[in-house]
Design a protein around this motif. Structure first.
Motif, PDB file in Angstrom:
ATOM      1  N   PRO A   1       0.866  -1.192   0.000  1.00 34.37           N
ATOM      2  CA  PRO A   1       0.000   0.000   0.000  1.00 34.37           C
ATOM      3  C   PRO A   1       0.893   1.229   0.000  1.00 34.37           C
ATOM      4  CG  PRO A   1       0.141  -0.913   2.199  1.00 34.37           C
ATOM      5  CD  PRO A   1       0.904  -1.843   1.303  1.00 34.37           C
ATOM      6  N   ASN A   2       0.764   2.051  -0.975  1.00 32.99           N
ATOM      7  CA  ASN A   2       1.786   3.064  -1.096  1.00 32.99           C
ATOM      8  C   ASN A   2       1.444   4.355  -0.385  1.00 32.99           C
ATOM      9  OD1 ASN A   2       3.978   4.591  -1.770  1.00 32.99           O
ATOM     10  ND2 ASN A   2       4.368   3.183  -3.444  1.00 32.99           N
ATOM     11  N   GLN A   3       1.890   4.394   0.868  1.00 31.36           N
ATOM     12  CA  GLN A   3       1.590   5.564   1.677  1.00 31.36           C
ATOM     13  C   GLN A   3       2.308   6.798   1.149  1.00 31.36           C
ATOM     14  OE1 GLN A   3       1.317   4.810   5.715  1.00 31.36           O
ATOM     15  NE2 GLN A   3       0.667   6.864   6.203  1.00 31.36           N
ATOM     16  N   ALA A   4       3.497   6.569   0.575  1.00 29.74           N
ATOM     17  CA  ALA A   4       4.193   7.720  -0.012  1.00 29.74           C
ATOM     18  C   ALA A   4       3.294   8.376  -1.050  1.00 29.74           C
ATOM     19  CB  ALA A   4       5.508   7.271  -0.636  1.00 29.74           C
ATOM     20  N   ALA A   5       2.670   7.547  -1.887  1.00 28.77           N
ATOM     21  CA  ALA A   5       1.783   8.102  -2.912  1.00 28.77           C
ATOM     22  C   ALA A   5       0.556   8.746  -2.267  1.00 28.77           C
ATOM     23  CB  ALA A   5       1.354   7.002  -3.876  1.00 28.77           C
TER      24      ALA A   5
END
Lengths: 335, 335
Positions: B54-58
């Motif tokens: 899950p791309n929290q950076a995104a």
């Protein structure tokens, strides 16, 4: 924290305003090559003027790495860094990470499976390079954490667990050495102050050293490994007619609590009771009397932990054991 | 850490495999709504099977927030968390952040302008919501840090600085109260052990309390505010023929070093020398004798620091002063 500008300011805009190349902007903001102070100043002014926000989140997405390690410590009522051993250990880990060019972020978390897993997802999605976990006792859900896909290692671990990368000090050998030291100096009644767990390795080491020397082990005073736990144990021992002449104590801060109780009850250490503790933090040097203690080699453990988590391959799912070192001060009465 | 799959696995893929909605995948991984344990387990298995990250950076890029605060502590040879006051303070800040739904990450940094600014850019680009800085002494470059655009606040601050959001304990009032307490109990020669800085507020408070009471202040023993600094000061005082009958000591750990030296030199505290320290960490309760000390209200300061940095408006560039509380134990001889 919101960006209201119609067009996003880019690094090229900053470079143009500062009169430098894109690369120099990057060097100034991220390191990688030296930049003359006056030039760096110009770049920073341009950054401020334009409101430029170098987007590391975006860069991390590309590079897959943000050069950071996270140290997870257990949350809870008893703050982990009130334990001098852990605060020294965390500082050593931070220094080891920095030597390798990594920033260390320390964060407290519940170590319950669900919550810790959520935190691991948070770390992984932020492209954290590795996680070190200081466990609180209960075993972690290794396969669930592994599935997140971020290299991690468990610190402060007593026994190997299949499939777990871990390290820790040899609690049993340390306990044997501490207890033997007391036996060699003539003590024949040696108590143990530690957690209420007879599978625990310090307990077993104490038991083994006593038994091997033909000394009847006891008493076993079960208490929390905290200052107040040690204090309570000390108050109980103070009124015990069969008080042993020596104690092996499972942690420095427990020993610190014992010392307080013994001072208050006018029981002399080491005259009435000799003591050897475990951990060897700074507390042992500044207590009165100074505590003899089995010192955990925190620098070596910190260095190995950082190296292993950064180099971690699937082959490294082993447990690494470090030897403690018996440091003799005043509380054992011989020095 | 590299993603080798040809197409990026999405949250929808996970939802499909787990037989749940996209929203339930999000709730499971990020919180926001309760998910039944069995469902959460299915989602986690799907995450593991597909290798979903899950791309929290995104996501952080979109939302502009990742619900995190950073606490910056000074790096250096003397680990900041070896100071019991700071480790208690950090734990209180972590608890205050958690009460508001924020995770706290603590990281050590050089507080030199260039390096700290680089770290601030790192925090801002990771969408950190606020930064608390534990300063090391030298003033920070406030305007440069402000220009990064991330709300921040300086802890442990003695005096207001224009344009700086800060808080700290009233050092001068605390020093006055501690010194007056010693005067009220009959002491007429009261030394001060503190940093070699006669503009420092604890020094000035000690001086003022002595002068107001018609007591000649002195001696002033200048030393580092560390255990070893206190120890050295204690060794010097031990051989001083004009040793004062009481000491006000600028920090707990300095007092701990003094106690060690006095024990070694058989100088009785409080019989030969009465002492009041400053900070009021757990050390003061477990030293021998227990130290009377001016306690910093760490919970109130932690709570205000977190609240202010999260609510920060441009109007809040003020300095907030907290009153210390004189906690009487044994070292001052009256209790």
């Amino acid at each position: 924290m919101t960006q209201s500008s119609p067009r996003k300011v880019t690094r090229a805009d900053v470079a143009r305003l500062a009169g430098v190349s894109d690369a120099v902007v990057s060097y100034t903001l991220n390191g990688g090559a030296p930049v003359a102070p006056a030039t760096a100043q110009r770049v920073r002014e341009a950054v401020a003027t334009l409101g430029y926000r170098p987007n590391q989140a975006a860069r991390a997405l590309k590079s897959g790495s943000a050069s950071t390690l996270v140290l997870v410590v257990p949350d809870g009522d008893d703050p982990v860094f009130a334990n001098a051993f852990f605060s020294e250990f965390a500082s050593a880990i931070e220094a080891a990470a920095r030597r390798r060019g990594y920033a260390l972020y320390t964060t407290a978390s519940s170590l319950e499976s669900e919550q810790l897993l959520t935190r691991f997802h948070e770390f992984a999605s932020r492209q954290v390079d590795g996680v070190l976990v200081l466990p609180a006792g209960a075993p972690l859900d290794v396969s669930a954490l592994d599935a997140v896909g971020i290299p991690w290692l468990q610190l402060n671990t007593a026994t190997p667990q299949p499939g777990l990368a871990s390290l820790g000090v040899d609690l049993r050998a340390g306990a044997i050495e501490a207890t033997r030291h007391l036996i060699e100096h003539g003590h024949r009644s040696i108590g143990y102050v530690g957690e209420p767990n007879t599978d625990e390795l310090r307990y077993l080491g104490w038991m083994e050293a006593c038994t091997d020397a033909g000394v009847a082990p006891g008493p076993f005073i079960a208490t929390e490994l905290t200052r107040i736990g040690g204090y309570r144990a000390g108050l109980a021992l103070a009124v015990d007619d069969d008080r042993p002449s020596a104690l092996f104590v499972a942690s420095d801060r427990t020993a610190l609590g014992l010392l307080r109780a013994f001072h208050e009850r006018r029981i002399d250490v080491p005259g009435d009771v000799a003591m050897v503790a475990f951990d060897g933090s700074w507390e042992t040097e500044y207590s009165w009397p100074a505590l003899s203690s089995v010192r955990q080699p925190i620098e070596a453990m910190a260095d190995s932990a950082v190296r292993r988590v950064l180099e971690r391959s699937d082959a490294d799912l082993t447990h690494e054991v470090f030897a403690g070192e018996l440091v003799l001060r005043n509380s054992c009465g011989q020095h």
